[in-house]
Design a protein around this motif. Structure first.
Motif: not given
Length: 315
Positions: A134-144, A301-315
């Protein structure tokens, strides 16, 4: 206030949702529950007192008091327990409040749709992950991307297991695992490596060349199968951690505070004063985005799933 409108469109929408409530099947057949009734219950559940409910509804306290008495008399059931602490909702009141919130969200989605001139994604999606993810990956993704979905509501729950999805308490899970449960469907977002880290201050103060002599920080028995625990037990079976924590986020914070060394995942490092003491430990896991098969029919659910798949990254 919009909640107090009682036109035919609102009555139809709410009547359809209320007919699904088993609690109200046995209620007084003489009373027809309407939109202002649900608005009243929702305001009292949210406010917890007559004064706060009156402020939310923009009416006076006596109006709310009379409305509650009239509604309870009409239904033939008590909706609130009155005490010095305020108005405590019964299970029926909580159910009605949930229905009112759902309709409130639907109304907001309709307003957004009109304003944007098209269809909008609305509804509530329950999302579970660990506190470190949540702290390292999810919150930055949700903000985008979440500003693009003003009618979409997310309920967040931090948990370290898959029980939430198993019990249908959540719709989407973001999990670190090498073997996701077979009954869930999802997408692997990438491998996650672990290294041994210490703070710059700790490394200057303590000789870290002999890892048997340093203070170790590790997850406690709440995470017995964590990759960092498995690696330490294999490589350093005689080491007893000086600090045990029930979350990896806390482990990382103790390392940053200069209290010792720990095996941490790459995504949890970020920018700061942590320095690696090793190469990757060979205990790789993966970040998975998971959902239940029955959720794939839900656009929210599908919309959020797809958005998270696009925006969750740490590289």
């Amino acid at each position: 206030m919009g909640l107090w409108r009682g036109d035919g469109h609102y009555r139809l929408a709410f009547t359809q949702s209320i007919l699904a409530l088993p609690q109200l099947i046995s209620a007084s057949a003489q009373y027809q529950l309407d939109y202002p009734d649900l608005a009243l219950v929702l305001a009292l559940v949210r406010g917890g007192s007559l004064a706060r409910a009156a402020a939310l509804l923009k009416v006076d306290v006596s109006t709310v008091f009379r409305a509650v008495r009239r509604l309870e008399a009409g239904l033939g059931q008590q909706l609130f327990d009155k005490s010095r602490a305020g108005y405590l909702p019964t299970s029926l009141a909580l159910t009605l409040a949930q229905q009112a919130e759902a309709a409130e969200q639907a109304l907001e989605a309709a307003r957004v749709g009109v304003a944007q001139g098209g269809e909008v994604i609305s509804g509530t999606v329950r999302l579970t992950c660990t506190d470190s993810v949540l702290q390292s990956l999810l919150l930055p993704a949700l903000a985008r991307f979440m500003p693009n979905y003003p009618a979409l509501v997310i309920e967040l729950c931090t948990s370290n297991d898959f029980a939430n999805l198993n019990r249908r308490d959540a719709d989407i899970a973001v999990r670190l695992t090498a073997t996701p449960p077979e009954h869930l469907v999802g997408r692997c977002l990438g491998a996650v490596s672990y290294r041994l880290y210490a703070s710059s201050e700790y490394r200057q103060r303590v000789d870290c060349s002999d890892l048997a002599q340093v203070a170790w920080i590790a997850p406690d028995d709440f995470l017995p199968d964590h990759p960092s625990v498995a690696w330490r037990r294999q490589q350093w079976p005689g080491v007893q951690p000086a600090y045990r924590c029930n979350s990896m986020l806390t482990v990382a914070e103790l390392v940053r505070a200069g209290l010792g060394v720990a095996a941490l995942p790459d995504f949890l490092i970020g920018e700061g004063s942590l320095v690696p003491l090793s190469e990757p430990l060979g205990q790789e896991t993966a970040l998975w985005l998971l959902t239940r098969p029955d959720c794939r029919a839900l656009r929210s659910v599908v919309t959020l799933f797809d958005e998270l798949a696009r925006h969750l990254h740490w590289a």
